[in-house]
Design a protein around this motif. Structure first.
Motif, mmCIF file in Angstrom:
data_model
loop_
_atom_site.group_PDB
_atom_site.id
_atom_site.type_symbol
_atom_site.label_atom_id
_atom_site.label_comp_id
_atom_site.label_asym_id
_atom_site.label_seq_id
_atom_site.Cartn_x
_atom_site.Cartn_y
_atom_site.Cartn_z
ATOM 1 N N ALA A 1 65.018 15.667 -2.083
ATOM 2 C CA ALA A 1 65.908 14.684 -2.396
ATOM 3 C C ALA A 1 65.553 13.620 -3.559
ATOM 4 O O ALA A 1 66.141 13.340 -4.218
ATOM 5 N N HIS A 2 63.993 13.478 -3.629
ATOM 6 C CA HIS A 2 63.168 12.760 -4.528
ATOM 7 C C HIS A 2 63.340 13.213 -5.986
ATOM 8 O O HIS A 2 62.784 12.403 -6.863
ATOM 9 N N CYS B 1 67.352 16.178 -6.604
ATOM 10 C CA CYS B 1 68.755 15.682 -6.423
ATOM 11 C C CYS B 1 68.846 14.256 -6.851
ATOM 12 O O CYS B 1 70.039 13.818 -7.293
ATOM 13 N N LEU B 2 67.882 13.561 -6.708
ATOM 14 C CA LEU B 2 67.904 12.349 -7.418
ATOM 15 C C LEU B 2 67.938 12.403 -8.912
ATOM 16 O O LEU B 2 68.904 11.454 -9.374
ATOM 17 N N THR B 3 67.388 13.163 -9.659
ATOM 18 C CA THR B 3 67.494 13.343 -11.121
ATOM 19 C C THR B 3 68.899 13.643 -11.360
ATOM 20 O O THR B 3 69.832 13.234 -12.403
ATOM 21 N N THR C 1 71.401 10.686 -10.843
ATOM 22 C CA THR C 1 71.049 9.889 -12.147
ATOM 23 C C THR C 1 71.685 10.395 -13.362
ATOM 24 O O THR C 1 72.341 9.525 -13.998
ATOM 25 N N MET D 1 75.324 10.477 -2.706
ATOM 26 C CA MET D 1 74.211 11.494 -2.078
ATOM 27 C C MET D 1 74.498 11.233 -0.666
ATOM 28 O O MET D 1 74.575 10.287 -0.020
ATOM 29 N N ASP E 1 63.324 16.485 2.180
ATOM 30 C CA ASP E 1 62.374 15.870 1.020
ATOM 31 C C ASP E 1 60.909 16.062 1.807
ATOM 32 O O ASP E 1 60.677 16.636 2.799
ATOM 33 N N ALA F 1 64.467 8.006 -2.443
ATOM 34 C CA ALA F 1 65.587 8.463 -3.325
ATOM 35 C C ALA F 1 66.835 7.813 -3.002
ATOM 36 O O ALA F 1 67.881 7.541 -3.766
ATOM 37 N N TYR G 1 66.851 4.213 -4.323
ATOM 38 C CA TYR G 1 67.114 4.123 -5.792
ATOM 39 C C TYR G 1 68.653 4.309 -6.058
ATOM 40 O O TYR G 1 69.395 3.784 -7.088
ATOM 41 N N THR G 2 69.204 5.502 -5.557
ATOM 42 C CA THR G 2 70.433 5.835 -5.718
ATOM 43 C C THR G 2 71.389 4.707 -5.395
ATOM 44 O O THR G 2 72.682 4.347 -6.215
#
Length: 286
Positions: free
Chosen positions: A153-154, A157-159, A162, A173, A180, A189, A192-193
């Motif tokens: 996830a962090h 997936c997060l990248t 973004t 998400m 994770d 994650a 932040y999303t």
């Protein structure tokens, strides 16, 4: 340097999700599903019979089945098992040789194996858009929403979420279809999303409301929410005694209330057992 051995943890509940800054409505006609890095190599760090991975795989499979029923395209990312030093570059410094040392673990796990209609993207960096045709395919087919699930996830997936946002593609998400290194990094994650690049949702928010079709399906739905020793649970046993908490019960009530308007937390708590709940759910909807 390599990925550490990982431990299961409880997936986030609806009540724990961060507040989304955006109010995007999910539109199946404009969406695509991305199943991110669900390869044997990356899942093996949890070992065998991980409750976390079992639940995530089940939720991803439900999303995939729904997307196929709605003609929503399904994409996968998968790292190749032979990567040159030039292709791998700084990943060697951060993570070591990765799949190069475990070429037999390159496959996507069997429960999620892609078929001939799915598109598998070669994964070179954290973002699924890097050196891939994902953006051009989405734009050519009028898809500007991307459902993201998988691991980790962090990181990827997060990248990817973004990166999608930077390309005017709305990322969704799916909190309980991600896994994770830890619960803390998973929640990071999501936070932040929700605040910077996308919308955080639960699997059930994207799927049409349904109730289990049999007592066996109900049991299969409930068991992952209980303690590890619940396999020998009798259908008449009190689920609370086996670890079911009030937050999970409220989430189930909210889901099932879309079918049976009289179901709420109190009605489930009166007889918190497989037998008791099946009596409520097996009725014809009003």
């Amino acid at each position: 340097m390599a990925i550490p051995k990982l431990q299961s943890y409880l997936l986030p509940t609806q009540a724990e999700l961060p507040v989304n800054k955006v109010k995007w409505d999910f539109n199946p006609a404009r969406a695509a599903l991305l199943i991110h890095d669900m390869q044997e190599y990356f899942l093996n760090f949890w070992g065998e019979n991980s409750p976390l991975i079992d639940q995530v795989v089940e939720n991803v499979a439900r999303l995939r089945q729904f997307c196929k029923s709605q003609d929503i395209p399904v994409f996968y990312t998968a790292q190749p098992n032979q990567q040159s030093d030039q292709d791998r570059a700084l990943l060697n410094d951060m993570w070591g040789p990765g799949l190069n040392k475990h070429p037999d673990q390159q496959r996507v796990v069997s429960a999620l194996a892609p078929d001939e209609q799915d598109q598998v993207l070669v994964k070179w960096r954290y973002s699924a858009f890097h050196r891939s045709p994902l953006e051009s395919i989405l734009k050519e087919t009028g898809r500007d929403q991307l459902i993201i699930c998988g691991v980790y996830a962090h990181i990827g997936c997060l990248t990817t979420a973004t990166d999608a946002f930077m390309r005017d593609i709305k990322p969704f998400m799916v909190a309980d279809a991600l896994a994770d290194f830890s619960r803390e990094e998973h929640m990071m994650a999501l936070n932040y999303t929700a605040g910077r690049s996308g919308k955080v949702v639960m699997t059930s928010e994207l799927l049409p409301a349904t109730t289990p079709a049999s007592k066996a399906q109900l049991r299969a739905l409930v068991l992952p929410l209980l303690d590890d020793d619940a396999e020998d649970l009798d259908d008449a046993d009190n689920l609370v005694d086996y670890g079911l908490d009030s937050v999970r019960m409220m989430e189930l009530a909210a889901r099932w209330r879309q079918i049976h308007s009289d179901i709420d937390f109190i009605s489930l708590a009166k007889d918190p057992s497989i037998d008791g709940w099946w009596k409520l759910l097996s009725r014809e909807p009003a």
